[in-house]
Motif scaffolding. Structure first.
Motif, PDB file in Angstrom:
ATOM      1  N   LEU A  75       0.831  -1.210   0.000  1.00  0.00           N
ATOM      2  CA  LEU A  75       0.000   0.000   0.000  1.00  0.00           C
ATOM      3  C   LEU A  75       0.863   1.257   0.000  1.00  0.00           C
ATOM      4  N   ALA A  76       1.988   1.220   0.703  1.00  0.00           N
ATOM      5  CA  ALA A  76       2.885   2.377   0.719  1.00  0.00           C
ATOM      6  C   ALA A  76       3.473   2.625  -0.662  1.00  0.00           C
ATOM      7  N   LYS A  77       3.889   1.557  -1.338  1.00  0.00           N
ATOM      8  CA  LYS A  77       4.437   1.702  -2.686  1.00  0.00           C
ATOM      9  C   LYS A  77       3.369   2.217  -3.646  1.00  0.00           C
ATOM     10  N   ALA A  78       2.167   1.672  -3.537  1.00  0.00           N
ATOM     11  CA  ALA A  78       1.082   2.090  -4.429  1.00  0.00           C
ATOM     12  C   ALA A  78       0.730   3.557  -4.217  1.00  0.00           C
ATOM     13  N   PHE A  89      -1.194  11.730 -15.675  1.00  0.00           N
ATOM     14  CA  PHE A  89      -2.358  11.068 -16.266  1.00  0.00           C
ATOM     15  C   PHE A  89      -3.567  11.999 -16.296  1.00  0.00           C
ATOM     16  N   ARG A  90      -3.738  12.766 -15.230  1.00  0.00           N
ATOM     17  CA  ARG A  90      -4.885  13.678 -15.164  1.00  0.00           C
ATOM     18  C   ARG A  90      -4.837  14.710 -16.272  1.00  0.00           C
ATOM     19  N   LEU A 110      -5.339   3.825 -14.401  1.00  0.00           N
ATOM     20  CA  LEU A 110      -3.991   3.927 -14.965  1.00  0.00           C
ATOM     21  C   LEU A 110      -2.915   3.923 -13.877  1.00  0.00           C
ATOM     22  N   CYS A 111      -3.176   4.601 -12.785  1.00  0.00           N
ATOM     23  CA  CYS A 111      -2.196   4.614 -11.691  1.00  0.00           C
ATOM     24  C   CYS A 111      -2.056   3.235 -11.052  1.00  0.00           C
ATOM     25  N   PHE A 116       1.238  -1.817 -10.470  1.00  0.00           N
ATOM     26  CA  PHE A 116       1.512  -3.239 -10.655  1.00  0.00           C
ATOM     27  C   PHE A 116       2.691  -3.468 -11.595  1.00  0.00           C
ATOM     28  N   VAL A 117       2.842  -2.623 -12.596  1.00  0.00           N
ATOM     29  CA  VAL A 117       3.987  -2.744 -13.504  1.00  0.00           C
ATOM     30  C   VAL A 117       5.284  -2.471 -12.748  1.00  0.00           C
TER      31      VAL A 117
END
Length: 132
Positions: A75-78, A89-90, A110-111, A116-117
């Motif tokens: 969750l921290a990385k995300a 992206f916005r 997209l985020c 995940f990538v």
């Protein structure tokens, strides 16, 4: 937050903290509305009550009983990836859609895909482990 929860914090006043934070949220939005209505702001994202509202939210969260999560590092990385990439992206999605709800959904998707990538690439490349 994980480190702050290790300290002993009084659990009293959770409802008080909640209502204080919600009241400040309403006041912060009213302040933003007045600034936009009067046209006196150069940057509408900066308000006087915003830091106070964030502090009240932090105090409210600290008073909650939150169980530790197994995947808190994920969750921290995300959240880090989303924080630094959502603006790019916005800006592109605003040109594609006129509806802000669609922009929000598409930017979120997209985020998450980008998260995940990066996490899958992190397993293959050691230098990415140092970044995250």
């Amino acid at each position: 937050l994980a480190y702050a929860k290790e300290e002993r914090i009084k659990k009293t006043g959770v409802l008080y903290s909640l209502f204080l934070w919600l009241g400040l949220v309403v006041a912060n939005n009213l302040e933003l509305y007045v600034i936009k209505l009067m046209g006196v702001g150069i940057q509408y994202s900066i308000t006087i009550l915003k830091p106070i509202t964030v502090y009240a939210f932090w105090k409210f969260v600290l008073k909650l009983k939150i169980p530790s999560l197994k995947n808190s590092s994920l969750l921290a990385k995300a959240s880090t990836i989303m924080y630094f990439s959502h603006i790019f992206f916005r800006n592109y999605m605003e040109k594609c859609f006129n509806d802000y709800f669609l922009v929000f959904i598409s930017v979120s998707v997209l985020c998450l895909l980008m998260t995940f990538v990066f996490i899958s690439l992190q397993k293959k490349f050691n230098w990415l482990k140092r970044v995250f």
